[in-house]
Scaffold this motif. Structure first.
Motif, PDB file in Angstrom:
ATOM      1  N   SER A   1      14.502  15.881 -12.844  1.00  0.00           N
ATOM      2  CA  SER A   1      13.814  17.075 -13.155  1.00  0.00           C
ATOM      3  C   SER A   1      13.667  17.286 -14.570  1.00  0.00           C
ATOM      4  CB  SER A   1      14.475  18.214 -12.499  1.00  0.00           C
ATOM      5  OG  SER A   1      15.606  18.432 -13.283  1.00  0.00           O
ATOM      6  N   PHE A   2      12.759  18.026 -15.183  1.00  0.00           N
ATOM      7  CA  PHE A   2      12.682  18.444 -16.366  1.00  0.00           C
ATOM      8  C   PHE A   2      13.732  19.205 -17.101  1.00  0.00           C
ATOM      9  CE2 PHE A   2       8.096  17.922 -15.266  1.00  0.00           C
ATOM     10  CZ  PHE A   2       7.667  17.082 -16.161  1.00  0.00           C
ATOM     11  N   ILE A   3      14.306  18.637 -18.292  1.00  0.00           N
ATOM     12  CA  ILE A   3      15.693  19.131 -18.630  1.00  0.00           C
ATOM     13  C   ILE A   3      15.079  20.604 -19.289  1.00  0.00           C
ATOM     14  CG2 ILE A   3      17.071  19.177 -20.653  1.00  0.00           C
ATOM     15  CD1 ILE A   3      17.129  16.170 -20.430  1.00  0.00           C
ATOM     16  N   SER A   4      15.727  21.626 -18.697  1.00  0.00           N
ATOM     17  CA  SER A   4      15.574  23.100 -18.999  1.00  0.00           C
ATOM     18  C   SER A   4      16.829  23.917 -18.792  1.00  0.00           C
ATOM     19  CB  SER A   4      14.253  23.754 -18.376  1.00  0.00           C
ATOM     20  OG  SER A   4      14.160  25.080 -18.497  1.00  0.00           O
ATOM     21  N   TYR A   5      17.240  24.668 -19.712  1.00  0.00           N
ATOM     22  CA  TYR A   5      18.558  25.497 -19.336  1.00  0.00           C
ATOM     23  C   TYR A   5      17.674  26.996 -19.053  1.00  0.00           C
ATOM     24  CZ  TYR A   5      21.290  21.703 -20.909  1.00  0.00           C
ATOM     25  OH  TYR A   5      21.778  20.290 -20.632  1.00  0.00           O
ATOM     26  N   ILE A   6      16.520  27.030 -18.818  1.00  0.00           N
ATOM     27  CA  ILE A   6      16.377  28.623 -18.617  1.00  0.00           C
ATOM     28  C   ILE A   6      16.622  28.877 -16.984  1.00  0.00           C
ATOM     29  CG2 ILE A   6      14.009  29.949 -18.356  1.00  0.00           C
ATOM     30  CD1 ILE A   6      12.681  28.008 -20.009  1.00  0.00           C
ATOM     31  N   PRO A   7      17.308  29.893 -16.853  1.00  0.00           N
ATOM     32  CA  PRO A   7      17.832  30.383 -15.438  1.00  0.00           C
ATOM     33  C   PRO A   7      16.889  30.307 -14.369  1.00  0.00           C
ATOM     34  CG  PRO A   7      18.865  31.741 -17.241  1.00  0.00           C
ATOM     35  CD  PRO A   7      17.744  31.139 -17.917  1.00  0.00           C
ATOM     36  N   GLY A   8      16.909  29.988 -13.487  1.00  0.00           N
ATOM     37  CA  GLY A   8      16.313  29.821 -12.023  1.00  0.00           C
ATOM     38  C   GLY A   8      15.389  28.445 -12.075  1.00  0.00           C
ATOM     39  N   THR A   9      15.524  27.516 -13.147  1.00  0.00           N
ATOM     40  CA  THR A   9      14.959  26.247 -13.133  1.00  0.00           C
ATOM     41  C   THR A   9      15.879  25.129 -12.220  1.00  0.00           C
ATOM     42  OG1 THR A   9      15.919  25.437 -15.250  1.00  0.00           O
ATOM     43  CG2 THR A   9      13.648  26.577 -15.233  1.00  0.00           C
ATOM     44  N   ILE A  10      15.059  23.969 -11.640  1.00  0.00           N
ATOM     45  CA  ILE A  10      15.843  23.215 -11.267  1.00  0.00           C
ATOM     46  C   ILE A  10      17.184  22.705 -11.865  1.00  0.00           C
ATOM     47  CG2 ILE A  10      15.836  20.983  -9.911  1.00  0.00           C
ATOM     48  CD1 ILE A  10      12.915  21.453  -9.178  1.00  0.00           C
TER      49      ILE A  10
END
Length: 486
Positions: free
Chosen positions: A222-231
């Motif tokens: 998946s895409f690296i993202s520390y935004i709540p709700g992302t995979i």
């Protein structure tokens, strides 16, 4: 005020375009003009072709590019890496024959972030670490032979007993004839992995981990993202929770080892193994490596079992042959006898069915390598530092190797029908999946116990499959059980 806002916006757009053009120019100038690079496209700036890779059908992603560019090789950019895909049976053979010579294992950045011990030091390449890391988990489990047949033989009766108990507790409630097959397959595989790798049997402890491992398997691609709700955010939180649980298990295991308990599982061996300097592996590293092993033994095996249930449920004639084979084995045993190695070696048709399931729905789509030195393949140069993507999708649905590839046909595996290197679901060469035999035993033991008790109907024959990297039935594969005792 409005004019100033528009002016600022136009300036930002202009700067963005200039930065892109500058980087594009530097990117093109970075390639030697005399090098014949593979055909293909790097796609969009930054993201490359990652969306198509992650969210399109894997065989479509590979197949369309093979047709457009070359049936042997093409370049792309996925998960932030310039990547080459080497295709077909010749590609499989080349990759399996040159492991550790021209390239070595590489873990995409999302996996490096989730499994922290896989991260490299700032001044080291992944290839350097992979080639020098003496505590690589595959080496740890290969050295003492935990996954060799002679070691697994002792585990088969226990495996049989655990699966019987899980089927009894999950599928045998009175009046409960419609159940989710995917749920049991996950519980079975995670329970067995925890028992075999960790030496723990606490069902409540294991139940707490199932959802976490599902989140991790999705987050690895998946895409690296520390935004709540992302995979990826959910995956990173799941990794933290599993790491915390594993640290507790490691502490408990150390106490039992100190009390004189024998090392009967992989975790115990990891705790006691030392590097050439005599140092023990840090607990955090043990936790990450054992987590990686469980993920590998959980997601792929549970996927194979789930889709076995689906395809056999949709093909009554196949079910009948599997049932006949399993009942012949069952009738040769005394009441209460558990399965053994000889029993599993007789399940040839059942394994052919599973092979066909894995061809149609590969539990593992592919793996990455990092190029160690410049080399040439099919007339094209692959540069040091680029990544290779090995995938089953260049052969498993090709009518040249599998006539009528959409058809479910277990007879494909009778005798010596398959061309070499066309069916490579478990990889090959030095990186042949070390858990292949373990997976085979889990799958066949499960098949034996389910088929003995039930036949079933698939409630939604056209149920949508979610997640192409980790295939999962959208509704959990509801099936209607019919007990043989009725």
């Amino acid at each position: 005020m409005e004019f100033n806002s528009l002016s600022l916006f136009a300036t930002l757009i202009s700067l963005t375009i200039l930065v892109y053009l500058f980087r594009r120019r530097r990117h093109l100038q970075s390639f030697p003009t005399t090098v014949n690079l593979p055909p293909g496209s790097f796609g969009w700036p930054v993201i490359g072709e990652t969306f198509e890779f992650l969210f399109g059908k894997p065989e479509k992603f590979v197949g369309t590019r093979m047709k457009k560019f070359s049936p042997d090789i093409f370049k792309t950019k996925i998960l932030g890496e310039k990547t080459v895909v080497i295709c077909g049976p010749n590609g499989h053979k080349f990759l399996f024959s040159n492991e550790h010579k021209l390239f070595t294992a590489f873990r995409p950045h999302p996996i490096q972030r989730l499994f922290r011990s896989y991260r490299t030091k700032s001044n080291e390449s992944v290839a350097t670490v992979a080639s020098t890391n003496t505590t690589d988990e595959s080496k740890v489990i290969r050295t003492p032979g935990f996954l060799k047949p002679e070691a697994l033989i002792r585990f088969i009766p226990k495996m049989d007993s655990i699966i019987q108990q899980l089927i009894q507790s999950n599928w045998s409630s009175e009046g409960k004839n419609v159940i989710q097959a995917d749920s049991l397959s996950k519980t079975v595989t995670l329970t067995l992995a925890c028992r075999f790798f960790l030496g723990i049997e606490n069902p409540e402890r294991i139940a707490r981990l199932v959802g976490h491992f599902d989140d991790i398997t999705l987050g690895m691609h998946s895409f690296i993202s520390y935004i709540p709700g992302t995979i990826f955010y959910r995956a990173s939180k799941a990794a933290e929770a599993i790491r915390k649980e594993l640290r507790a298990v490691i502490g408990e295991k150390k106490k039992t080892i100190a009390a004189g308990a024998p090392a009967m599982d992989i975790l115990s061996h990891m705790i006691m193994v030392t590097d050439p300097a005599g140092k023990f592996m840090p607990e955090m590293e043990i936790a990450d490596k054992i987590m990686g092993l469980i993920v590998a033994g959980y997601s792929t095996v549970s996927t194979a079992i789930t889709f076995f249930i689906k395809y056999v449920g949709l093909h009554p004639e196949v079910y009948q042959k599997v049932y006949s084979e399993q009942m012949e084995i069952s009738s040769s045993k005394n009441e209460g006898d558990l399965l053994n190695w000889d029993d599993l070696s007789k399940m040839k048709y059942s394994w052919n069915v599973m092979c066909e399931v894995m061809r149609l729905v590969p539990p593992l789509q592919g793996t990455f390598r990092e190029v160690l030195v410049d080399f040439t393949y099919a007339g094209y140069t692959i540069l040091k530092g680029w990544k290779l993507y090995w995938t089953v999708s260049s052969t498993n649905m090709n009518p040249e190797y599998f006539p009528n590839p959409e058809k479910f046909d277990p007879s494909r595996y009778d005798g010596e029908k398959l061309q070499p290197y066309t069916y490579a679901q478990f990889g090959g060469g030095p990186r042949l999946c070390p858990g292949k035999e373990y997976a085979r035993l889990v799958v066949l033991t499960f098949v034996h116990n389910v088929v003995k008790r039930y036949k079933w109907e698939v409630v939604y024959p056209d149920e949508k499959v979610m997640g192409n990297m980790i295939p999962t039935p959208e509704k959990g594969l509801p099936i209607r059980l019919i007990s043989h005792q009725n």
